[in-house]
Design an enzyme around this catalytic site. Structure first.
Site, PDB file in Angstrom:
ATOM      1  N   ASP A   1      -9.376  -3.320 -17.479  1.00 23.01           N
ATOM      2  CA  ASP A   1      -8.200  -3.407 -18.327  1.00 23.01           C
ATOM      3  C   ASP A   1      -7.522  -4.752 -18.074  1.00 23.01           C
ATOM      4  O   ASP A   1      -7.076  -5.022 -16.955  1.00 23.01           O
ATOM      5  CB  ASP A   1      -7.255  -2.254 -17.980  1.00 23.01           C
ATOM      6  N   VAL A   2      -7.426  -5.585 -19.096  1.00 19.33           N
ATOM      7  CA  VAL A   2      -6.895  -6.943 -18.922  1.00 19.33           C
ATOM      8  C   VAL A   2      -5.411  -6.987 -18.604  1.00 19.33           C
ATOM      9  O   VAL A   2      -4.889  -8.058 -18.299  1.00 19.33           O
ATOM     10  CB  VAL A   2      -7.189  -7.852 -20.140  1.00 19.33           C
TER      11      VAL A   2
ATOM     12  N   ASN B   1      -9.647 -12.247 -26.307  1.00 18.20           N
ATOM     13  CA  ASN B   1      -9.667 -11.516 -27.570  1.00 18.20           C
ATOM     14  C   ASN B   1      -9.002 -10.143 -27.475  1.00 18.20           C
ATOM     15  O   ASN B   1      -8.531  -9.631 -28.476  1.00 18.20           O
ATOM     16  CB  ASN B   1     -11.119 -11.359 -28.036  1.00 18.20           C
TER      17      ASN B   1
ATOM     18  N   TYR C   1       4.560  -6.157 -31.593  1.00 15.98           N
ATOM     19  CA  TYR C   1       3.274  -6.838 -31.810  1.00 15.98           C
ATOM     20  C   TYR C   1       3.499  -8.287 -32.236  1.00 15.98           C
ATOM     21  O   TYR C   1       2.878  -9.203 -31.681  1.00 15.98           O
ATOM     22  CB  TYR C   1       2.455  -6.094 -32.874  1.00 15.98           C
TER      23      TYR C   1
ATOM     24  N   LYS D   1       2.280 -11.719 -30.163  1.00 16.39           N
ATOM     25  CA  LYS D   1       1.361 -12.733 -30.689  1.00 16.39           C
ATOM     26  C   LYS D   1       2.049 -14.089 -30.813  1.00 16.39           C
ATOM     27  O   LYS D   1       1.412 -15.129 -30.627  1.00 16.39           O
ATOM     28  CB  LYS D   1       0.755 -12.268 -32.014  1.00 16.39           C
TER      29      LYS D   1
END
Length: 188
Positions: A62-63, A89, A155, A159
């Protein structure tokens, strides 16, 4: 084979764009560490590319974890004898809530994967590149949502933060020959 003898780490590799990136890199001769939470999907990916000119190794994790981000870079170096490319990604959506309805839990979850994960991975990558003298490449996958509000508040904020991290990293390490870029696709 444009990526022959290159070693890449690709996060979010078990589906979607990450899966396609791993596949393309392996077909272009790269040695790829495929990172994702779903071990069984990674194993399927590795098996599906057994005949590719490149080579793929699975690294489940899990990043949102610092240990996973440091471990995947170390694994690439130990497994393939080097490290040249990082593709951040992995990412998750929020629930499309506007700011007035956004929860702390959703904020923490999305920011951990979409912002902290890439930051920790870039930190590990930059330090590995500098230690080995590699003029490496970092590619971050942001979103059009980071440039205009077309998804939930959390979100979009995550980003936008990734786009900003990309710009800062590109500027700070250009003298070291470390290239850092970002793509911002729409809905996939």
């Amino acid at each position: 084979m444009q990526l022959e003898n290159k070693v890449a780490v690709v996060t979010g590799a078990s589906s979607g764009m990450g899966h396609a990136i791993v596949e393309l890199f392996a077909r272009e001769g790269a040695k790829v560490v495929a990172v994702a939470r779903r071990k069984e999907r990674l194993e399927e990916l590795v098996a599906s590319l057994a005949d590719a000119p490149g080579e793929v190794a699975a690294y489940p994790g899990d990043v949102s974890s610092r240990e996973v981000n440091e471990g995947m870079i170390d694994f690439a170096q130990k497994t393939f004898g080097g490290f040249d490319v990082l593709v951040n990604n992995a990412g998750i959506m929020d629930d499309m809530s506007p700011v007035g309805d956004a929860t702390d839990e959703k904020y923490e979850q999305v920011m951990a994967v979409n912002v902290y994960g890439p930051l920790a991975a870039m930190r590990a990558a930059v330090n590995a590149f500098k230690a080995s003298g590699t003029k490496g490449s970092i590619v971050n996958v942001a979103s059009v949502g980071g440039m205009r509000s077309c998804a939930g508040a959390v979100y979009c904020a995550s980003k936008a933060a990734l786009i900003s991290l990309t710009k800062n990293t590109a500027y700070m390490y250009m003298a070291d020959g470390i290239r850092t870029n970002c793509i911002a696709p729409g809905g996939i």
